[in-house]
Design a protein around this motif. Structure first.
Motif, PDB file in Angstrom:
ATOM      1  N   MET A  31       0.843  -1.186   0.000  1.00 16.85           N
ATOM      2  CA  MET A  31       0.000   0.000   0.000  1.00 16.85           C
ATOM      3  C   MET A  31       0.878   1.235   0.000  1.00 16.85           C
ATOM      4  O   MET A  31       1.777   1.359   0.823  1.00 16.85           O
ATOM      5  N   SER A  32       0.645   2.135  -0.920  1.00 17.19           N
ATOM      6  CA  SER A  32       1.415   3.371  -0.960  1.00 17.19           C
ATOM      7  C   SER A  32       0.982   4.270   0.197  1.00 17.19           C
ATOM      8  O   SER A  32      -0.174   4.241   0.617  1.00 17.19           O
ATOM      9  N   PRO A  33       1.910   5.069   0.744  1.00 18.91           N
ATOM     10  CA  PRO A  33       1.561   5.948   1.868  1.00 18.91           C
ATOM     11  C   PRO A  33       0.584   7.022   1.421  1.00 18.91           C
ATOM     12  O   PRO A  33       0.808   7.692   0.406  1.00 18.91           O
ATOM     13  N   LEU A  34      -0.478   7.201   2.168  1.00 16.18           N
ATOM     14  CA  LEU A  34      -1.522   8.132   1.789  1.00 16.18           C
ATOM     15  C   LEU A  34      -1.545   9.350   2.699  1.00 16.18           C
ATOM     16  O   LEU A  34      -1.171   9.286   3.864  1.00 16.18           O
ATOM     17  N   ILE A  35      -2.016  10.460   2.157  1.00 16.46           N
ATOM     18  CA  ILE A  35      -2.379  11.633   2.947  1.00 16.46           C
ATOM     19  C   ILE A  35      -3.897  11.648   3.007  1.00 16.46           C
ATOM     20  O   ILE A  35      -4.573  11.723   1.980  1.00 16.46           O
ATOM     21  N   ILE A  36      -4.443  11.532   4.214  1.00 13.42           N
ATOM     22  CA  ILE A  36      -5.887  11.495   4.406  1.00 13.42           C
ATOM     23  C   ILE A  36      -6.302  12.777   5.114  1.00 13.42           C
ATOM     24  O   ILE A  36      -5.868  13.056   6.235  1.00 13.42           O
ATOM     25  N   ALA A  37      -7.124  13.580   4.449  1.00 11.03           N
ATOM     26  CA  ALA A  37      -7.587  14.852   4.990  1.00 11.03           C
ATOM     27  C   ALA A  37      -9.020  14.707   5.486  1.00 11.03           C
ATOM     28  O   ALA A  37      -9.892  14.259   4.739  1.00 11.03           O
ATOM     29  N   ILE A  38      -9.252  15.068   6.735  1.00 14.22           N
ATOM     30  CA  ILE A  38     -10.594  15.020   7.304  1.00 14.22           C
ATOM     31  C   ILE A  38     -10.959  16.417   7.796  1.00 14.22           C
ATOM     32  O   ILE A  38     -10.342  16.935   8.731  1.00 14.22           O
ATOM     33  N   ASP A  39     -11.933  17.024   7.149  1.00 15.49           N
ATOM     34  CA  ASP A  39     -12.361  18.372   7.490  1.00 15.49           C
ATOM     35  C   ASP A  39     -13.803  18.363   7.982  1.00 15.49           C
ATOM     36  O   ASP A  39     -14.533  17.382   7.813  1.00 15.49           O
ATOM     37  N   GLY A  40     -14.203  19.492   8.548  1.00 19.24           N
ATOM     38  CA  GLY A  40     -15.583  19.632   8.987  1.00 19.24           C
ATOM     39  C   GLY A  40     -15.699  20.635  10.112  1.00 19.24           C
ATOM     40  O   GLY A  40     -14.695  21.069  10.685  1.00 19.24           O
ATOM     41  N   PRO A  41     -16.921  21.019  10.459  1.00 17.23           N
ATOM     42  CA  PRO A  41     -17.134  22.000  11.528  1.00 17.23           C
ATOM     43  C   PRO A  41     -16.970  21.389  12.907  1.00 17.23           C
ATOM     44  O   PRO A  41     -16.861  20.165  13.063  1.00 17.23           O
ATOM     45  N   SER A  42     -16.989  22.235  13.915  1.00 16.57           N
ATOM     46  CA  SER A  42     -16.897  21.782  15.304  1.00 16.57           C
ATOM     47  C   SER A  42     -18.062  20.857  15.630  1.00 16.57           C
ATOM     48  O   SER A  42     -19.201  21.105  15.242  1.00 16.57           O
ATOM     49  N   GLY A  43     -17.748  19.777  16.351  1.00 21.50           N
ATOM     50  CA  GLY A  43     -18.784  18.866  16.796  1.00 21.50           C
ATOM     51  C   GLY A  43     -19.198  17.820  15.784  1.00 21.50           C
ATOM     52  O   GLY A  43     -20.090  17.015  16.058  1.00 21.50           O
ATOM     53  N   ALA A  44     -18.541  17.795  14.627  1.00 19.08           N
ATOM     54  CA  ALA A  44     -18.897  16.807  13.609  1.00 19.08           C
ATOM     55  C   ALA A  44     -18.255  15.454  13.869  1.00 19.08           C
ATOM     56  O   ALA A  44     -18.629  14.453  13.252  1.00 19.08           O
ATOM     57  N   GLY A  45     -17.265  15.415  14.763  1.00 23.13           N
ATOM     58  CA  GLY A  45     -16.608  14.149  15.098  1.00 23.13           C
ATOM     59  C   GLY A  45     -15.236  13.975  14.503  1.00 23.13           C
ATOM     60  O   GLY A  45     -14.687  12.866  14.530  1.00 23.13           O
ATOM     61  N   LYS A  46     -14.645  15.054  13.977  1.00 24.44           N
ATOM     62  CA  LYS A  46     -13.348  14.947  13.295  1.00 24.44           C
ATOM     63  C   LYS A  46     -12.276  14.303  14.151  1.00 24.44           C
ATOM     64  O   LYS A  46     -11.577  13.399  13.706  1.00 24.44           O
ATOM     65  N   GLY A  47     -12.128  14.812  15.381  1.00 25.91           N
ATOM     66  CA  GLY A  47     -11.029  14.344  16.216  1.00 25.91           C
ATOM     67  C   GLY A  47     -11.114  12.876  16.543  1.00 25.91           C
ATOM     68  O   GLY A  47     -10.152  12.122  16.347  1.00 25.91           O
ATOM     69  N   THR A  48     -12.276  12.449  17.022  1.00 23.71           N
ATOM     70  CA  THR A  48     -12.452  11.045  17.397  1.00 23.71           C
ATOM     71  C   THR A  48     -12.276  10.133  16.194  1.00 23.71           C
ATOM     72  O   THR A  48     -11.612   9.092  16.269  1.00 23.71           O
ATOM     73  N   VAL A  49     -12.861  10.521  15.074  1.00 23.47           N
ATOM     74  CA  VAL A  49     -12.786   9.691  13.866  1.00 23.47           C
ATOM     75  C   VAL A  49     -11.362   9.666  13.322  1.00 23.47           C
ATOM     76  O   VAL A  49     -10.843   8.596  12.956  1.00 23.47           O
ATOM     77  N   ALA A  50     -10.718  10.827  13.261  1.00 19.58           N
ATOM     78  CA  ALA A  50      -9.356  10.887  12.724  1.00 19.58           C
ATOM     79  C   ALA A  50      -8.399  10.031  13.552  1.00 19.58           C
ATOM     80  O   ALA A  50      -7.554   9.314  13.004  1.00 19.58           O
ATOM     81  N   ARG A  51      -8.521  10.104  14.872  1.00 16.13           N
ATOM     82  CA  ARG A  51      -7.655   9.289  15.738  1.00 16.13           C
ATOM     83  C   ARG A  51      -7.903   7.803  15.507  1.00 16.13           C
ATOM     84  O   ARG A  51      -6.951   7.008  15.436  1.00 16.13           O
TER      85      ARG A  51
END
Length: 220
Positions: A1-21
């Motif tokens: 698998m080639s190394p990927l850059i995965i970008a996760i954006d969104g507003p506050s409270g959408a779950g970015k932090g928990t999901v990204a981790r």
């Protein structure tokens, strides 16, 4: 698998932090929280007594500090601020600092260094549009304003350990959304090629599974 850059954006409270981790853990990737960088700079500015809306002073601060915000570690000039930056006061201060083009330029440069080479899940508000517009995977998480306010009100990390009033939290989120979406420098917006996931009625596990499906599609 080639190394990927995965970008996760969104507003506050959408779950970015928990999901990204969680996604980073599943893939064995680094997790970079770009929002924590703006929070850390705002924290430093408050402690130095700098006016948050002074672009010259704030830009110079962002350019000179030593800053780390990955895999749960948030340090600025050697100070561990991982918990100190999760307060309503810092929420408001970071929103002001993040509007300043010179601050954003300094931190975007650092974010690009951190993501260079891939194998990274980077979360924020402009990762897929500005920081890495050619990211291998772009995800935009969103949820209803009511659900985002409920999550934030129940999150002690963002209420200073106090029980959050749903009405006041909803008002603060609405104000933050307005600032993020209307600022001239890197406004919050969905990248045209980002996969949008509405997390309102989904569990964290379900959102993570949806993100991993997108990642798997890029790997094939």
């Amino acid at each position: 698998m080639s190394p990927l850059i995965i970008a996760i954006d969104g507003p506050s409270g959408a779950g970015k932090g928990t999901v990204a981790r969680a996604v980073a853990a599943r893939l064995g990737y680094r997790h970079v929280d770009t929002g924590a960088m703006y929070r850390a700079v705002a924290w430093k500015a408050l402690h130095e007594g700098l006016p948050l809306d002074d672009e010259t002073a704030m830009g110079a601060l962002a350019e000179r500090v030593s800053l780390e915000a990955s895999d749960g570690v948030v340090r600025i000039d050697g100070h561990d601020v991982a918990h100190a930056i999760r307060t309503p006061e810092i929420d408001r201060a970071a929103a002001i600092a993040a509007r300043l083009p010179r601050v954003r330029a300094a931190l975007v440069a650092l974010q690009r260094q951190l993501g260079e080479g891939g194998r990274v899940v980077m979360e924020g508000r402009d990762v897929g549009t500005v920081v890495f517009p050619r990211a291998d995977v772009k995800i935009f998480l969103d949820a209803s304003p009511e659900e985002r306010a409920r999550r934030r009100a129940n999150d002690p990390a963002h209420t200073g350990g106090r029980e959050g009033s749903l009405t006041s939290v909803a008002s603060e989120l609405e104000a933050r959304d307005t600032i993020d979406r209307t600022r001239s420098a890197s406004p919050l917006t969905k990248a045209p090629d980002a996969a949008c996931i509405d997390t309102t009625a989904l569990t964290i596990q379900e959102v993570v599974a949806e993100v991993l499906k997108v990642v798997e599609g890029k790997e094939t």
